[in-house]
Each structure stands twice: as C-alpha cells, then as structure tokens.
Design a protein around this motif. Sequence first.
Motif, PDB file in Angstrom:
ATOM      1  N   ILE A 117       2.574  -1.325  -7.769  1.00  0.00           N
ATOM      2  CA  ILE A 117       3.401  -1.000  -8.755  1.00  0.00           C
ATOM      3  C   ILE A 117       3.345  -0.113 -10.222  1.00  0.00           C
ATOM      4  O   ILE A 117       4.415  -0.276 -10.324  1.00  0.00           O
ATOM      5  N   GLU A 118       2.360  -0.954 -10.018  1.00  0.00           N
ATOM      6  CA  GLU A 118       2.315  -0.368 -11.276  1.00  0.00           C
ATOM      7  C   GLU A 118       2.746   1.379 -11.760  1.00  0.00           C
ATOM      8  O   GLU A 118       2.900   1.151 -12.690  1.00  0.00           O
ATOM      9  N   PRO A 119       2.056   2.502 -10.864  1.00  0.00           N
ATOM     10  CA  PRO A 119       2.525   3.456 -11.077  1.00  0.00           C
ATOM     11  C   PRO A 119       4.804   3.565 -11.160  1.00  0.00           C
ATOM     12  O   PRO A 119       4.778   4.619 -12.306  1.00  0.00           O
ATOM     13  N   LYS A 120       5.094   2.468 -10.794  1.00  0.00           N
ATOM     14  CA  LYS A 120       6.882   2.715 -10.753  1.00  0.00           C
ATOM     15  C   LYS A 120       6.785   2.228 -12.254  1.00  0.00           C
ATOM     16  O   LYS A 120       8.098   2.444 -13.123  1.00  0.00           O
ATOM     17  N   GLY A 121       5.874   1.966 -13.108  1.00  0.00           N
ATOM     18  CA  GLY A 121       6.393   1.291 -14.561  1.00  0.00           C
ATOM     19  C   GLY A 121       7.450   0.425 -14.639  1.00  0.00           C
ATOM     20  O   GLY A 121       8.165  -0.065 -15.238  1.00  0.00           O
ATOM     21  N   ASP A 173       5.315  -4.280  -0.598  1.00  0.00           N
ATOM     22  CA  ASP A 173       5.417  -4.466  -2.085  1.00  0.00           C
ATOM     23  C   ASP A 173       6.330  -3.166  -2.034  1.00  0.00           C
ATOM     24  O   ASP A 173       6.679  -2.370  -1.359  1.00  0.00           O
ATOM     25  N   ASP A 174       7.444  -3.594  -3.576  1.00  0.00           N
ATOM     26  CA  ASP A 174       8.617  -2.527  -2.955  1.00  0.00           C
ATOM     27  C   ASP A 174       7.210  -1.514  -4.369  1.00  0.00           C
ATOM     28  O   ASP A 174       8.202  -1.040  -5.465  1.00  0.00           O
ATOM     29  N   GLY A 175       6.170  -0.941  -4.433  1.00  0.00           N
ATOM     30  CA  GLY A 175       6.193   0.218  -5.453  1.00  0.00           C
ATOM     31  C   GLY A 175       6.593   1.576  -4.393  1.00  0.00           C
ATOM     32  O   GLY A 175       7.481   0.957  -4.629  1.00  0.00           O
ATOM     33  N   VAL A 176       6.238   2.652  -5.137  1.00  0.00           N
ATOM     34  CA  VAL A 176       5.946   3.884  -5.227  1.00  0.00           C
ATOM     35  C   VAL A 176       5.499   4.271  -4.354  1.00  0.00           C
ATOM     36  O   VAL A 176       6.353   5.670  -3.561  1.00  0.00           O
ATOM     37  N   SER A 191      -2.336  -0.852   9.578  1.00  0.00           N
ATOM     38  CA  SER A 191      -1.940  -0.472  10.193  1.00  0.00           C
ATOM     39  C   SER A 191      -1.225  -0.337   9.184  1.00  0.00           C
ATOM     40  O   SER A 191      -0.733  -1.217   8.245  1.00  0.00           O
ATOM     41  N   ILE A 192      -0.094   0.663   8.713  1.00  0.00           N
ATOM     42  CA  ILE A 192       0.516   1.459   7.653  1.00  0.00           C
ATOM     43  C   ILE A 192       1.306   1.897   7.626  1.00  0.00           C
ATOM     44  O   ILE A 192       1.702   2.754   8.115  1.00  0.00           O
ATOM     45  N   GLU A 193       2.709   1.402   6.683  1.00  0.00           N
ATOM     46  CA  GLU A 193       4.066   1.941   7.035  1.00  0.00           C
ATOM     47  C   GLU A 193       4.330   1.721   5.625  1.00  0.00           C
ATOM     48  O   GLU A 193       4.481   1.160   4.873  1.00  0.00           O
ATOM     49  N   SER A 194       5.093   2.980   5.351  1.00  0.00           N
ATOM     50  CA  SER A 194       5.576   3.601   4.055  1.00  0.00           C
ATOM     51  C   SER A 194       6.337   4.791   4.114  1.00  0.00           C
ATOM     52  O   SER A 194       6.180   5.630   4.437  1.00  0.00           O
ATOM     53  N   GLU A 195       7.234   4.526   2.379  1.00  0.00           N
ATOM     54  CA  GLU A 195       8.291   5.389   2.206  1.00  0.00           C
ATOM     55  C   GLU A 195       8.026   5.644   0.558  1.00  0.00           C
ATOM     56  O   GLU A 195       8.285   4.735   0.476  1.00  0.00           O
ATOM     57  N   PRO A 196       8.040   6.645   0.250  1.00  0.00           N
ATOM     58  CA  PRO A 196       8.157   7.348  -0.914  1.00  0.00           C
ATOM     59  C   PRO A 196       9.055   6.753  -1.196  1.00  0.00           C
ATOM     60  O   PRO A 196       9.997   6.942  -1.208  1.00  0.00           O
ATOM     61  N   ASP A 197       8.826   6.198  -2.750  1.00  0.00           N
ATOM     62  CA  ASP A 197       9.902   5.722  -3.809  1.00  0.00           C
ATOM     63  C   ASP A 197      10.620   4.173  -2.943  1.00  0.00           C
ATOM     64  O   ASP A 197      11.710   3.931  -3.878  1.00  0.00           O
TER      65      ASP A 197
END
Length: 381
Positions: A282-286, A310-313, A359-365
């Motif tokens: 979250i913090e890096p997306k500002g 989380d809805d982060g980067v 386990s991790i699932e993630s997509e940039p942005d």
Amino acid sequence: MGENLYTINGSLLSALNGSIADFDDAVPLDSNTLDPNTEVYTRGSGSSAQLVVRYPIGIHELYLIEVLPNGPTQRQITFVSVPLLISLTAILLLGCSLAFLLHRMIAHPISALQSRIEKISGGDFSADPDIEWDNELGDIGRGINSMSAGVTALMEHRLEDEKQKQDLEYRMLQNQINPHFIYNTLNSIKWMATIQHAPGIAEMVMALSRLLKSISKSNERLVPLYEEFALLNDYFTIQQYRYGGTITLDVSYIEDESLNHSCLIPRFTLQPLVENAIFHGIEPKGSAGEVTLRVERDTANGDVLIHLTDDGVGMTPEQAAKALQEPGPEEAAAKYRHVGMWNVHKRLQYSFGEAYGLSIESEPDIGTTVTIRLPGPDSQK
C-alpha cells in the motif's frame, strides 16, 4: 570201520579205545561244505565243545573223521568280543558327547547370534544378555549388544539434535520478528510525539504495551485465532495513527465463528504479513489502501484457509516466488526488509508440516493475496 575207531599215523593203522557210540551226542550242524557228502557235527558245549567233520570214503562204509577242538576258538571270541563291545560303546558315547558339545558350544550360539542379527535388521536394537557367553562367541555377542546400544544412542541423540535444532530455529525466527515490529512501532511513536500532542499517542502506547505483554507473557507457540486477531488489531491501531487513517483493516468474512476458538495458529503469524502488505504493497502506491481478511475451509480436505488481501502495487510472479525463499545475508541485514514472509512460512511448516504454509497470488498494480494454510481443528488435536 564198522563200530570201531582207528587212527592213521603215517603208514600205521592203530585202533583207538572207544567206539562210534562215543559220538552219539554229536548234533548235526547245517553248514555249507564243498562236497555235499561231508557231514559236520557239534559235540559238547563251552570250552569242551568239539567240531566233528565226517566224510565217507565210499567203500565198506568207511569214514574219515576229523575232530576239531572248538574251545580255544570260543574262548578267543569271548575274549575279543567283550573289549570290542566296550570299545564300540565308548566310541558311541564319545561321539554323542562330542555332538552335544558341538551343538551347545557352536551350533546353538551361532543360531542365537543369527537370530539376534535378524532382530536388529528388523529394527529391534534392545540388548540381549543371553548371547554374552564366556567364550569367543560370547565376545561377538557382547560386540553385537554394544553395537545395538550405540545405534540406539545415536538415533536418540539424532532425534534430540533435530528437535533442538527446530526449537532453536523457531526461536531465532521468532526473535527476528519481535525487533521487526518493535523497531517500526517505536519509530512511529517518536514521530507522533515530535509532530503532535494528540490523545492518539496514549492509544498507541496502550496497543504497544499489549503487544509487548503478549511477547513476554508466554512461550506458547500456538494460540487460538481470536488471540492472534487481537494482536493484529493492536498492531494495526498503531499503524492507523502512523498513516493518518489512510489504511483500513477489515475482517470481511469468517465461514465458521467456532474457528476463532478451535483453530490454532503460531503466535505473530498475521502481524508480519499485514506489515508487509502495508510497507511493500500500500505505501509505495502513495494513496489510501485496504487490507482484508477472509477465513474459510478447504472443502477438499478440511484445512483452514486465511486469505489476506491488499490493494497495493502487487508483485510479479518472480517476486512472489522469491518472497518465500530464504533471504541472503545482504537482504536479511537490510533493516529486516525480507524477513517476514519467509519467516512466517517456515514457522508454519515447523509447526504443522511441509504441506502447510503460505502461498502468494499477485498481479502488478492490482494487489496481492497471501493465503495461510492451517490444518483443521480436528487435525490439530
């Protein structure tokens, strides 16, 4: 000749005292002779026994008679047969004794040693004092027992070493987490005290005190979910003040409320993951962000799944895979930057087995979802 007996001595024929009647006590003897006309008789008994052989000349009822004394032969047979019988008996007894001794001293011990070795190969390493005889084979038995005791001690020592190793690694991982959030919390309090004099500082300090109390009050490795949620709430209270309320934590769904009390989780599992979501997501997306929690069961095997989103980067697949790998010395030294994910993953596996962890699932942005897999309450008993 006739009823009289004569003897031939060279060319002289002399009459003997007595007559053929003297041989009336002769008993015919059934014997094989070269000439079927030869007649054999026995006369007398014991040492005075005689063997009488009579052969007809063929004219005037003349017979040739040979009287053979049988006594010396009988005495010789008796003299020889008794020692022979004694010798044979002694040899038989000696053979039986030797066979028994060989069986007792060699065959039986070897069989016992072979049986003991088979038990050892089957996993029975207990000592057997019955194979420790007072001979060379007994030395082998003592060696086998000593070897069994050594293997047992080695196995026990290895198990104890493995247990101590896991406990030590677990404590090291736990100790890595504690300074992690304490460092950030104290840093937040310092800046809050510098910038403003607000009542929120008291709430932050109270939240911190509860966290520190939870750290020091018990060495329990596993706690119920509701205790872990309470620790997370204290931590998140501090972070909300730090970020001015721009981040929110929402427990959006719990499939079964009973899991809060029945399902166990390693202490301080959620806090490092939420911290990672805040600092690296979250913090890096500002801008403002949200962290949500969902608790549900895996219908395939009854495991408990905790989804932290989380809805982060977000992250690339390579970054997600690297997050669960052991950090190198440079990464671990960089202000605890990469400790959280791998730390939590290993502690879950130490507690429940290799089938469990993160386990991790993630997509940039878009964002990141970290799934914690725990065994169901029935499997934890």
